[in-house]
Design an enzyme around this catalytic site. Structure first.
Site, PDB file in Angstrom:
ATOM      1  N   ASP A 109      86.905  15.468  11.540  1.00 48.52           N
ATOM      2  CA  ASP A 109      86.676  15.700  12.968  1.00 48.52           C
ATOM      3  C   ASP A 109      85.274  15.243  13.353  1.00 48.52           C
ATOM      4  O   ASP A 109      84.580  15.907  14.105  1.00 48.52           O
ATOM      5  CB  ASP A 109      86.870  17.197  13.282  1.00 48.52           C
ATOM      6  CG  ASP A 109      87.011  17.450  14.778  1.00 48.52           C
ATOM      7  OD1 ASP A 109      87.286  16.495  15.518  1.00 48.52           O
ATOM      8  OD2 ASP A 109      86.824  18.612  15.208  1.00 48.52           O
TER       9      ASP A 109
ATOM     10  N   LYS B   5      84.902   8.931  14.987  1.00 50.29           N
ATOM     11  CA  LYS B   5      86.253   8.404  14.747  1.00 50.29           C
ATOM     12  C   LYS B   5      86.244   7.108  13.951  1.00 50.29           C
ATOM     13  O   LYS B   5      87.182   6.846  13.197  1.00 50.29           O
ATOM     14  CB  LYS B   5      87.002   8.225  16.074  1.00 50.29           C
ATOM     15  CG  LYS B   5      86.975   9.456  16.986  1.00 50.29           C
ATOM     16  CD  LYS B   5      87.263  10.756  16.233  1.00 50.29           C
ATOM     17  CE  LYS B   5      86.857  11.976  17.048  1.00 50.29           C
ATOM     18  NZ  LYS B   5      86.875  13.217  16.248  1.00 50.29           N
TER      19      LYS B   5
ATOM     20  N   ASP C 260      91.751  15.144  13.195  1.00 46.37           N
ATOM     21  CA  ASP C 260      91.811  15.508  14.609  1.00 46.37           C
ATOM     22  C   ASP C 260      91.562  14.277  15.485  1.00 46.37           C
ATOM     23  O   ASP C 260      91.007  13.276  15.043  1.00 46.37           O
ATOM     24  CB  ASP C 260      90.770  16.580  14.914  1.00 46.37           C
ATOM     25  CG  ASP C 260      90.921  17.162  16.312  1.00 46.37           C
ATOM     26  OD1 ASP C 260      92.016  17.047  16.891  1.00 46.37           O
ATOM     27  OD2 ASP C 260      89.939  17.731  16.833  1.00 46.37           O
ATOM     28  N   ASN C 261      92.001  14.380  16.741  1.00 45.97           N
ATOM     29  CA  ASN C 261      91.726  13.351  17.773  1.00 45.97           C
ATOM     30  C   ASN C 261      92.257  11.976  17.403  1.00 45.97           C
ATOM     31  O   ASN C 261      91.649  10.962  17.728  1.00 45.97           O
ATOM     32  CB  ASN C 261      90.221  13.250  18.051  1.00 45.97           C
ATOM     33  CG  ASN C 261      89.603  14.536  18.537  1.00 45.97           C
ATOM     34  OD1 ASN C 261      88.620  15.010  17.971  1.00 45.97           O
ATOM     35  ND2 ASN C 261      90.165  15.124  19.581  1.00 45.97           N
TER      36      ASN C 261
ATOM     37  N   GLU D  62      91.499  18.897  23.292  1.00 47.15           N
ATOM     38  CA  GLU D  62      90.994  20.248  23.441  1.00 47.15           C
ATOM     39  C   GLU D  62      90.731  20.632  24.895  1.00 47.15           C
ATOM     40  O   GLU D  62      90.034  19.932  25.619  1.00 47.15           O
ATOM     41  CB  GLU D  62      89.710  20.444  22.616  1.00 47.15           C
ATOM     42  CG  GLU D  62      88.735  19.298  22.635  1.00 47.15           C
ATOM     43  CD  GLU D  62      88.946  18.296  21.522  1.00 47.15           C
ATOM     44  OE1 GLU D  62      87.953  17.697  21.089  1.00 47.15           O
ATOM     45  OE2 GLU D  62      90.096  18.103  21.079  1.00 47.15           O
TER      46      GLU D  62
END
Length: 264
Positions: free
Chosen positions: A191, A194, A219-220, A249
């Protein structure tokens, strides 16, 4: 004349307040590019200027005001309430947090690596679900964020469970075995930046930090997105992957978590 000017000023101020507080936040709830640009580039900078503080500092203040010291779940709840009612922040969040919780409970990991601590939200969320012997090493590049995270972790009473390390993931991953005596990780939560997901995953492979059955949870992967990581992880014979659809989120923007089992 002056009365008219006063009405114009008051009306303009009211319009700006409405736009800033309700109209724009509602619109960006559904638009991936606008959501991140608004919350990270506009809203945060405006509030930093107005309050002479930073978003992490405001988040910590909300924890200290609303959470019970030594109660990790109340810390998580206080941060979620702050981010839903006051100010967006880039934690994994309550919705995806439930997916994270289920994976942690399923794996029951003894050793966890988190890449990207930010303010400590997900580290606290993970740590309070670990077995008695379980520990998490969390890496944070930004020393200011790390300073806030240490206080959040301390408020949750989880200093013994969480080892926070400040520095770049690319620098620390090759040193983890020597520095912390960890052979392999049962669970890795990605997380952080990226564009580091893929190189750090390959680096963990090279350094032997993954064993057969190790879980990567990223995540993401949709917003802001990690296309090179997804292409690699979904097509590599070394992994079996599953996508969990959710939302960015504290918004309605599509996002999700990618769970990947390392096959060796």
């Amino acid at each position: 004349m002056w009365l008219t000017l006063l009405y114009c000023v008051i009306g303009g101020a009211a319009l700006l307040f409405a736009l800033f507080s309700w109209v724009i936040p509602y619109i960006v709830q559904y638009h991936p590019g606008l959501a991140i640009f608004w919350h990270d580039r506009i809203e945060e900078r405006v509030l930093d200027t107005l309050t002479q503080s930073t978003r992490p500092q405001r988040l910590l203040a909300a924890v200290q005001k609303n959470a019970t010291r030594g109660d990790p779940r109340s810390v998580v709840l206080a941060i979620d309430q702050f981010c839903r009612q006051k100010e967006w922040a880039m934690n994994v969040g309550d919705e995806k947090g439930c997916i994270l919780d289920s994976v942690v409970s399923e794996v029951n990991p003894g050793a966890v690596l988190e890449l990207g601590t930010y303010c400590g939200y997900s580290a606290v969320r993970i740590a309070c679900l670990l077995p008695p012997h379980g520990k998490i090493i969390t890496l944070e590049f930004n020393p200011d964020n790390a300073a806030i995270a240490r206080q959040v972790i301390a408020w949750a009473g989880l200093e013994e469970k969480i080892q926070l390390v400040v520095g770049a993931s690319g620098d620390w991953i090759p040193k983890i075995k020597e520095q912390f005596g960890v052979k392999t990780f049962d669970l890795v939560f990605l997380d952080h930046w990226k564009d580091r997901y893929l190189p750090d995953t390959k680096l963990m492979e090279e350094c032997g930090l993954l064993r057969e059955g190790s879980i990567l949870l990223a995540d993401n992967v949709i917003c802001p997105g990690t296309p090179d990581y997804l292409e690699y992880i979904r097509n590599s014979p070394r992994y079996k992957s599953q996508y969990f659809k959710s939302h960015l989120e504290y918004t309605k923007v599509e996002d999700g978590l990618e769970k990947s089992v390392f096959l060796g």
